[in-house]
Design a protein around this motif. Structure first.
Motif, PDB file in Angstrom:
ATOM      1  N   GLU A  93       0.896  -1.262   0.107  1.00  0.00           N
ATOM      2  CA  GLU A  93      -0.046   0.076   0.005  1.00  0.00           C
ATOM      3  C   GLU A  93       0.866   1.332  -0.115  1.00  0.00           C
ATOM      4  O   GLU A  93       0.433   2.250  -0.427  1.00  0.00           O
ATOM      5  CB  GLU A  93      -0.857  -0.100   1.230  1.00  0.00           C
ATOM      6  N   GLN A  94       2.117   1.206   0.743  1.00  0.00           N
ATOM      7  CA  GLN A  94       3.116   2.280   0.454  1.00  0.00           C
ATOM      8  C   GLN A  94       3.760   2.816  -0.661  1.00  0.00           C
ATOM      9  O   GLN A  94       4.330   3.732  -0.829  1.00  0.00           O
ATOM     10  CB  GLN A  94       4.000   2.210   1.986  1.00  0.00           C
ATOM     11  N   ASP A  95       3.482   2.075  -1.806  1.00  0.00           N
ATOM     12  CA  ASP A  95       4.128   2.010  -2.874  1.00  0.00           C
ATOM     13  C   ASP A  95       3.487   3.313  -3.671  1.00  0.00           C
ATOM     14  O   ASP A  95       2.361   3.211  -3.807  1.00  0.00           O
ATOM     15  CB  ASP A  95       3.959   0.879  -3.647  1.00  0.00           C
ATOM     16  N   SER A  96       4.307   4.327  -3.930  1.00  0.00           N
ATOM     17  CA  SER A  96       3.694   5.599  -4.417  1.00  0.00           C
ATOM     18  C   SER A  96       3.254   5.201  -5.809  1.00  0.00           C
ATOM     19  O   SER A  96       2.257   6.339  -6.346  1.00  0.00           O
ATOM     20  CB  SER A  96       4.920   6.680  -4.400  1.00  0.00           C
ATOM     21  N   ARG A  97       3.431   4.354  -6.361  1.00  0.00           N
ATOM     22  CA  ARG A  97       2.964   4.127  -7.926  1.00  0.00           C
ATOM     23  C   ARG A  97       1.355   3.790  -7.740  1.00  0.00           C
ATOM     24  O   ARG A  97       0.864   4.109  -8.716  1.00  0.00           O
ATOM     25  CB  ARG A  97       3.662   2.792  -8.426  1.00  0.00           C
ATOM     26  N   LYS A  98       0.982   3.248  -6.621  1.00  0.00           N
ATOM     27  CA  LYS A  98      -0.453   2.974  -6.496  1.00  0.00           C
ATOM     28  C   LYS A  98      -1.352   4.245  -6.458  1.00  0.00           C
ATOM     29  O   LYS A  98      -2.319   4.222  -6.822  1.00  0.00           O
ATOM     30  CB  LYS A  98      -0.618   2.058  -5.049  1.00  0.00           C
ATOM     31  N   SER A  99      -0.852   5.239  -5.908  1.00  0.00           N
ATOM     32  CA  SER A  99      -1.805   6.380  -5.602  1.00  0.00           C
ATOM     33  C   SER A  99      -1.252   7.764  -6.391  1.00  0.00           C
ATOM     34  O   SER A  99      -1.951   8.564  -6.526  1.00  0.00           O
ATOM     35  CB  SER A  99      -1.717   6.682  -4.286  1.00  0.00           C
TER      36      SER A  99
ATOM     37  N   PHE B 149       1.491   8.067  -9.314  1.00  0.00           N
ATOM     38  CA  PHE B 149       1.677   8.195 -10.711  1.00  0.00           C
ATOM     39  C   PHE B 149       0.384   7.895 -11.581  1.00  0.00           C
ATOM     40  O   PHE B 149       0.027   6.956 -11.574  1.00  0.00           O
ATOM     41  CB  PHE B 149       2.878   7.378 -10.929  1.00  0.00           C
ATOM     42  N   PRO B 150       0.087   8.765 -12.312  1.00  0.00           N
ATOM     43  CA  PRO B 150      -1.074   8.773 -13.294  1.00  0.00           C
ATOM     44  C   PRO B 150      -1.186   7.678 -14.007  1.00  0.00           C
ATOM     45  O   PRO B 150      -2.307   6.940 -14.103  1.00  0.00           O
ATOM     46  CB  PRO B 150      -1.064   9.778 -14.191  1.00  0.00           C
ATOM     47  N   ARG B 151       0.003   6.970 -14.617  1.00  0.00           N
ATOM     48  CA  ARG B 151      -0.164   5.850 -15.495  1.00  0.00           C
ATOM     49  C   ARG B 151      -0.450   4.680 -14.683  1.00  0.00           C
ATOM     50  O   ARG B 151      -0.938   3.694 -15.443  1.00  0.00           O
ATOM     51  CB  ARG B 151       1.081   5.927 -16.246  1.00  0.00           C
TER      52      ARG B 151
ATOM     53  N   ARG C 111       3.546  11.552 -16.899  1.00  0.00           N
ATOM     54  CA  ARG C 111       4.658  10.994 -16.047  1.00  0.00           C
ATOM     55  C   ARG C 111       4.464  11.346 -14.765  1.00  0.00           C
ATOM     56  O   ARG C 111       4.496  10.316 -13.796  1.00  0.00           O
ATOM     57  CB  ARG C 111       5.931  11.589 -16.651  1.00  0.00           C
ATOM     58  N   TYR C 112       4.078  12.489 -14.292  1.00  0.00           N
ATOM     59  CA  TYR C 112       3.786  12.962 -13.029  1.00  0.00           C
ATOM     60  C   TYR C 112       2.196  13.434 -12.984  1.00  0.00           C
ATOM     61  O   TYR C 112       1.796  13.746 -13.785  1.00  0.00           O
ATOM     62  CB  TYR C 112       4.846  13.780 -12.699  1.00  0.00           C
ATOM     63  N   PRO C 113       1.924  13.752 -11.798  1.00  0.00           N
ATOM     64  CA  PRO C 113       0.800  14.313 -11.408  1.00  0.00           C
ATOM     65  C   PRO C 113       1.101  16.047 -11.953  1.00  0.00           C
ATOM     66  O   PRO C 113       2.138  16.398 -11.958  1.00  0.00           O
ATOM     67  CB  PRO C 113       0.505  14.458  -9.760  1.00  0.00           C
ATOM     68  N   GLU C 114       0.040  16.544 -12.361  1.00  0.00           N
ATOM     69  CA  GLU C 114       0.175  18.027 -12.574  1.00  0.00           C
ATOM     70  C   GLU C 114       0.789  18.961 -11.653  1.00  0.00           C
ATOM     71  O   GLU C 114       0.594  18.758 -10.355  1.00  0.00           O
ATOM     72  CB  GLU C 114      -1.219  18.700 -13.040  1.00  0.00           C
ATOM     73  N   GLN C 115       1.553  19.807 -11.871  1.00  0.00           N
ATOM     74  CA  GLN C 115       2.295  20.967 -11.171  1.00  0.00           C
ATOM     75  C   GLN C 115       3.652  20.386 -10.309  1.00  0.00           C
ATOM     76  O   GLN C 115       4.122  21.057  -9.564  1.00  0.00           O
ATOM     77  CB  GLN C 115       1.459  21.337  -9.941  1.00  0.00           C
ATOM     78  N   VAL C 116       3.853  19.032 -10.527  1.00  0.00           N
ATOM     79  CA  VAL C 116       5.077  18.636 -10.059  1.00  0.00           C
ATOM     80  C   VAL C 116       6.330  19.253 -10.880  1.00  0.00           C
ATOM     81  O   VAL C 116       6.209  19.210 -12.251  1.00  0.00           O
ATOM     82  CB  VAL C 116       5.136  16.804 -10.046  1.00  0.00           C
TER      83      VAL C 116
END
Length: 346
Positions: free
Chosen positions: A228-234, A236-238, A324-329
């Motif tokens: 759950e702590q994996d940042s790809r889950k929450s 990164f848009p792709r 690639r990233y969320p907006e504003q990153v």
């Protein structure tokens, strides 16, 4: 699986830095992709990489934060330091849970000193500005890094996620040895302007996330099996559900081609990056020795121009869903800085 024919060496940039043709991204050992992995296991992995010829190690003070540099410091003990090319990064100022990007001279100096202490070294081989501070003229930041070179605290200067104009302005102050950027089958926005600029100026190219943050190793299973702590889950848009189903088709096509080639999907995707040129060094990250061996094996996968074009057609811009990233990153798209004449700081 493709057999390894040795990692080999390459010149990175035009100032004399020589590195292994493939590097090792160390971020996932400590941060962002789930809980930190046991130090002993990661040190064994790093030592295995170095003994296999993968000597270009990539870290940052952001990873952890700080714990990845401490891990690298432990791994470099006992004579290992002399065998590697060590890259680290600065720019993220962390305080009270807040994060800001800083490129002012005072912060450049303090960040470098702190990294040297955590790494347990006298000098960092390649020191990148991790993200560009859009409030500080790039000439000011590079001027501070130039002083660190003169003081013997770093050998070479790099930039990460910098625009073509920022790279040009930086290079005019002090030669930039390498630009680190995201480059993979499904992240190709850098090819239009940034890659040609680096090549014109003789700057080495370091490709991070060459496996699409692990996507080209296992497709949707990556997210299904991630903690759950994996940042790809929450983050990164792709990898979000509304995009992942369409992107899964890309992986299946790459995987089918890999089977025809007698290699793994990750080896095929990584080989595509290696085939971009002798000035490109991908730095795939891993926490498993078996995956490290696979990544090294990618150096032995040969692709024809027709196969390169076929691979690229699978992940064309109109096929990949999500940014690639969320907006504003902060990325190269918002990395321009004010003119030097505007600077009123130290």
């Amino acid at each position: 699986m493709a057999a390894s024919a040795g990692v080999g060496r390459m010149k990175l940039g035009s100032q004399g830095l020589e590195v292994s043709r493939q590097g090792l991204g160390c971020m996932g050992m400590s941060a962002f992709y789930g809980p930190p992995k046991p130090d002993a296991d990661m040190i064994a992995l790093i030592h295995h990489a170095v003994n296999s010829g993968v000597t270009f190690l990539d870290t940052s003070d952001l990873y952890g934060p700080y714990t990845n540099e401490i891990l690298l410091g432990k791994a470099l003990q006992g004579g290992v330091r002399d065998k590697v090319e060590l890259a680290s990064k600065f720019a993220f100022y962390l305080e009270d849970g807040k994060r800001e990007i800083r490129g002012d001279p005072a912060y450049v100096r303090s960040a470098c000193q702190a990294s040297l202490q955590r790494l347990g070294v006298d000098c960092i081989d390649l020191y990148y500005q991790h993200r560009i501070d859009s409030r500080v003229p790039i000439e000011v930041t590079i001027g501070a890094l130039k002083e660190l070179v003169e003081d013997g605290k770093i050998k070479y200067i790099g930039l990460s996620e910098a625009s073509a104009s920022t790279i040009r302005r930086a290079h005019a102050v002090h030669p930039i040895t390498a630009v680190q950027l995201e480059w993979s089958l499904w992240s190709r926005d850098v090819e239009e302007e940034i890659i040609p600029t680096c090549r014109e100026l003789g700057i080495g190219i370091v490709a991070y996330s060459p496996l699409g943050r692990g996507f080209f190793s296992s497709g949707t299973k990556l997210i299904e099996n991630a903690p759950e702590q994996d940042s790809r889950k929450s983050y990164f848009p792709r990898f979000q559900p509304e995009n992942l189903a369409q992107n899964a088709v890309i992986f299946e096509r790459v995987n089918d081609m890999a089977k025809r080639k007698g290699c793994t999907s990750s080896q095929l995707a990584l080989a595509w990056v290696h085939h971009q040129g002798s000035d490109v060094c991908p730095i795939p990250g891993t926490t498993k020795i078996e995956n490290l061996k696979q990544n090294i094996g990618a150096l032995s996968v040969k692709l024809t121009p027709e196969e390169m074009a076929e691979l690229e057609s699978y992940a064309s811009v109109d096929v990949v869903k999500g940014d690639r990233y969320p907006e504003q990153v902060a990325t190269w798209k918002n990395s321009d800085t004010p003119p030097l004449s505007s600077w009123k700081g130290e």
